[in-house]
Motif scaffolding. Sequence first.
Motif, PDB file in Angstrom:
ATOM      1  N   GLY A   1      -1.131 -54.273  -0.491  1.00 57.44           N
ATOM      2  CA  GLY A   1      -1.026 -54.155  -1.939  1.00 57.44           C
ATOM      3  C   GLY A   1       0.226 -53.400  -2.337  1.00 57.44           C
ATOM      4  N   PRO A   2       0.700 -53.610  -3.557  1.00 54.24           N
ATOM      5  CA  PRO A   2       1.981 -53.030  -3.985  1.00 54.24           C
ATOM      6  C   PRO A   2       2.004 -51.502  -4.018  1.00 54.24           C
ATOM      7  CG  PRO A   2       0.910 -54.198  -5.807  1.00 54.24           C
ATOM      8  CD  PRO A   2       0.105 -54.472  -4.582  1.00 54.24           C
ATOM      9  N   GLU A   3       0.898 -50.875  -4.388  1.00 53.97           N
ATOM     10  CA  GLU A   3       0.881 -49.406  -4.492  1.00 53.97           C
ATOM     11  C   GLU A   3       1.067 -48.763  -3.116  1.00 53.97           C
ATOM     12  OE1 GLU A   3      -0.921 -45.635  -3.868  1.00 53.97           O
ATOM     13  OE2 GLU A   3      -2.147 -47.408  -3.512  1.00 53.97           O
ATOM     14  N   LEU A   4       0.362 -49.263  -2.114  1.00 54.13           N
ATOM     15  CA  LEU A   4       0.494 -48.694  -0.768  1.00 54.13           C
ATOM     16  C   LEU A   4       1.871 -48.993  -0.186  1.00 54.13           C
ATOM     17  CD1 LEU A   4      -0.513 -47.172   1.677  1.00 54.13           C
ATOM     18  CD2 LEU A   4      -1.718 -49.263   2.414  1.00 54.13           C
ATOM     19  N   ILE A   5       2.396 -50.181  -0.421  1.00 56.68           N
ATOM     20  CA  ILE A   5       3.743 -50.498   0.084  1.00 56.68           C
ATOM     21  C   ILE A   5       4.761 -49.554  -0.554  1.00 56.68           C
ATOM     22  CG2 ILE A   5       5.579 -52.249   0.148  1.00 56.68           C
ATOM     23  CD1 ILE A   5       3.273 -52.675   2.186  1.00 56.68           C
ATOM     24  N   THR A   6       4.614 -49.238  -1.819  1.00 59.56           N
ATOM     25  CA  THR A   6       5.522 -48.283  -2.468  1.00 59.56           C
ATOM     26  C   THR A   6       5.434 -46.925  -1.783  1.00 59.56           C
ATOM     27  OG1 THR A   6       5.401 -49.454  -4.577  1.00 59.56           O
ATOM     28  CG2 THR A   6       6.070 -47.135  -4.656  1.00 59.56           C
ATOM     29  N   ARG A   7       4.230 -46.464  -1.487  1.00 62.71           N
ATOM     30  CA  ARG A   7       4.064 -45.187  -0.782  1.00 62.71           C
ATOM     31  C   ARG A   7       4.698 -45.231   0.601  1.00 62.71           C
ATOM     32  NH1 ARG A   7      -1.994 -44.722  -0.632  1.00 62.71           N
ATOM     33  NH2 ARG A   7      -1.501 -43.348   1.104  1.00 62.71           N
ATOM     34  N   ILE A   8       4.507 -46.336   1.299  1.00 62.76           N
ATOM     35  CA  ILE A   8       5.094 -46.493   2.640  1.00 62.76           C
ATOM     36  C   ILE A   8       6.613 -46.441   2.550  1.00 62.76           C
ATOM     37  CG2 ILE A   8       5.474 -48.174   4.490  1.00 62.76           C
ATOM     38  CD1 ILE A   8       2.473 -48.957   4.138  1.00 62.76           C
ATOM     39  N   LEU A   9       7.169 -47.141   1.572  1.00 59.42           N
ATOM     40  CA  LEU A   9       8.628 -47.169   1.423  1.00 59.42           C
ATOM     41  C   LEU A   9       9.188 -45.792   1.070  1.00 59.42           C
ATOM     42  CD1 LEU A   9       9.115 -50.607  -0.359  1.00 59.42           C
ATOM     43  CD2 LEU A   9       9.606 -50.012   2.037  1.00 59.42           C
ATOM     44  N   HIS A  10       8.425 -44.980   0.357  1.00 55.13           N
ATOM     45  CA  HIS A  10       8.879 -43.623   0.055  1.00 55.13           C
ATOM     46  C   HIS A  10       8.868 -42.749   1.300  1.00 55.13           C
ATOM     47  CE1 HIS A  10       8.126 -44.438  -4.359  1.00 55.13           C
ATOM     48  NE2 HIS A  10       9.365 -44.005  -4.296  1.00 55.13           N
ATOM     49  N   GLN A  11       8.013 -43.066   2.263  1.00 56.58           N
ATOM     50  CA  GLN A  11       7.945 -42.272   3.485  1.00 56.58           C
ATOM     51  C   GLN A  11       9.045 -42.656   4.478  1.00 56.58           C
ATOM     52  OE1 GLN A  11       5.435 -42.660   7.253  1.00 56.58           O
ATOM     53  NE2 GLN A  11       4.087 -41.533   5.870  1.00 56.58           N
ATOM     54  N   LEU A  12       9.373 -43.934   4.531  1.00 58.24           N
ATOM     55  CA  LEU A  12      10.333 -44.419   5.525  1.00 58.24           C
ATOM     56  C   LEU A  12      11.774 -44.232   5.052  1.00 58.24           C
ATOM     57  CD1 LEU A  12       8.500 -47.725   6.493  1.00 58.24           C
ATOM     58  CD2 LEU A  12       8.655 -45.639   7.865  1.00 58.24           C
ATOM     59  N   PRO A  13      12.731 -44.182   5.998  1.00 55.11           N
ATOM     60  CA  PRO A  13      14.150 -44.102   5.615  1.00 55.11           C
ATOM     61  C   PRO A  13      14.608 -45.369   4.878  1.00 55.11           C
ATOM     62  CG  PRO A  13      13.840 -43.547   7.937  1.00 55.11           C
ATOM     63  CD  PRO A  13      12.536 -44.100   7.437  1.00 55.11           C
TER      64      PRO A  13
ATOM     65  N   GLY B   1      16.345 -48.895   3.862  1.00 52.89           N
ATOM     66  CA  GLY B   1      16.484 -50.182   4.521  1.00 52.89           C
ATOM     67  C   GLY B   1      15.196 -50.965   4.701  1.00 52.89           C
ATOM     68  N   TYR B   2      14.053 -50.338   4.520  1.00 53.61           N
ATOM     69  CA  TYR B   2      12.789 -51.046   4.711  1.00 53.61           C
ATOM     70  C   TYR B   2      12.394 -51.888   3.510  1.00 53.61           C
ATOM     71  CZ  TYR B   2      11.872 -48.618   9.070  1.00 53.61           C
ATOM     72  OH  TYR B   2      11.948 -48.160  10.357  1.00 53.61           O
ATOM     73  N   ALA B   3      12.825 -51.503   2.318  1.00 52.50           N
ATOM     74  CA  ALA B   3      12.449 -52.262   1.123  1.00 52.50           C
ATOM     75  C   ALA B   3      12.878 -53.716   1.257  1.00 52.50           C
ATOM     76  CB  ALA B   3      13.060 -51.627  -0.128  1.00 52.50           C
ATOM     77  N   LEU B   4      14.095 -53.934   1.715  1.00 48.33           N
ATOM     78  CA  LEU B   4      14.568 -55.313   1.889  1.00 48.33           C
ATOM     79  C   LEU B   4      13.733 -56.061   2.920  1.00 48.33           C
ATOM     80  CD1 LEU B   4      18.422 -54.705   1.795  1.00 48.33           C
ATOM     81  CD2 LEU B   4      16.992 -55.703   0.009  1.00 48.33           C
ATOM     82  N   LEU B   5      13.289 -55.373   3.952  1.00 49.02           N
ATOM     83  CA  LEU B   5      12.458 -56.011   4.972  1.00 49.02           C
ATOM     84  C   LEU B   5      11.101 -56.415   4.405  1.00 49.02           C
ATOM     85  CD1 LEU B   5      13.240 -53.654   7.993  1.00 49.02           C
ATOM     86  CD2 LEU B   5      14.168 -55.940   7.566  1.00 49.02           C
TER      87      LEU B   5
ATOM     88  N   ARG C   1      11.622 -56.437  -1.084  1.00 48.87           N
ATOM     89  CA  ARG C   1      11.844 -55.724  -2.339  1.00 48.87           C
ATOM     90  C   ARG C   1      13.301 -55.297  -2.442  1.00 48.87           C
ATOM     91  NH1 ARG C   1       7.106 -51.377  -3.520  1.00 48.87           N
ATOM     92  NH2 ARG C   1       5.360 -52.813  -3.654  1.00 48.87           N
ATOM     93  N   ALA C   2      13.728 -55.038  -3.671  1.00 48.70           N
ATOM     94  CA  ALA C   2      15.079 -54.519  -3.863  1.00 48.70           C
ATOM     95  C   ALA C   2      15.135 -53.080  -3.390  1.00 48.70           C
ATOM     96  CB  ALA C   2      15.458 -54.588  -5.349  1.00 48.70           C
ATOM     97  N   GLU C   3      16.256 -52.704  -2.812  1.00 48.64           N
ATOM     98  CA  GLU C   3      16.460 -51.326  -2.353  1.00 48.64           C
ATOM     99  C   GLU C   3      17.157 -50.581  -3.480  1.00 48.64           C
ATOM    100  OE1 GLU C   3      15.954 -48.419   0.439  1.00 48.64           O
ATOM    101  OE2 GLU C   3      15.960 -50.443   1.237  1.00 48.64           O
ATOM    102  N   LEU C   4      16.374 -49.824  -4.236  1.00 45.23           N
ATOM    103  CA  LEU C   4      16.936 -49.097  -5.371  1.00 45.23           C
ATOM    104  C   LEU C   4      17.254 -47.671  -4.970  1.00 45.23           C
ATOM    105  CD1 LEU C   4      14.459 -50.370  -8.099  1.00 45.23           C
ATOM    106  CD2 LEU C   4      16.717 -51.259  -7.533  1.00 45.23           C
ATOM    107  N   THR C   5      18.428 -47.222  -5.362  1.00 48.34           N
ATOM    108  CA  THR C   5      18.813 -45.844  -5.079  1.00 48.34           C
ATOM    109  C   THR C   5      19.151 -45.154  -6.398  1.00 48.34           C
ATOM    110  OG1 THR C   5      21.109 -46.525  -4.718  1.00 48.34           O
ATOM    111  CG2 THR C   5      19.718 -46.351  -2.769  1.00 48.34           C
ATOM    112  N   PRO C   6      18.846 -43.859  -6.493  1.00 50.41           N
ATOM    113  CA  PRO C   6      19.144 -43.142  -7.732  1.00 50.41           C
ATOM    114  C   PRO C   6      20.657 -43.047  -7.960  1.00 50.41           C
ATOM    115  CG  PRO C   6      17.973 -41.720  -6.146  1.00 50.41           C
ATOM    116  CD  PRO C   6      18.186 -43.056  -5.503  1.00 50.41           C
TER     117      PRO C   6
END
Length: 145
Positions: A117-129, A131-135, A138-143
């Motif tokens: 689900g999208p909420e857990l994937i967002t949490r996972i992506l916040h934990q990982l370095p 480059g994973y969003a594209l995998l 998802r778009a890799e957004l940076t501040p």
Amino acid sequence: MISDRRAPHQQPYGTAYEQMLEKVRYEGAYPTREKAEEAVRLVLAGLGRQLTGDERVDLAARLPLEAARVLTAQIPDTQQLTGWAFVKDLAARTGASLATTRWDTGSVFSAVAAHAGPELITRILHQLPTGYALLFGRAELTPAA
């Protein structure tokens, strides 16, 4: 009479895992279910070496049992890899090309995202370095600086 001969014990997979394999096979255009399963096992084992904490536990709880076992059988590495380093590491472990390994990763992560689900994937992506969003497709957004 007790026989010492051991018949090969092959337990059938659960329906959820079969459906996951079919999704990976279809999305990855793999010629056989075995090729799709090989990709699932490789990528989930790699993710299991990167993911820790509540996100790891929550993802395992949402995946089919067979997939969760592959993920949780791995001991997390002490140093996390960027998304690109993750792909390079998997390629080195299998001897496959970077392009093939990137394809495998995207195909498997698509199925993982469907279960998580999208909420857990967002949490996972916040934990990982980075480059994973594209995998995960998802778009890799940076501040902005």
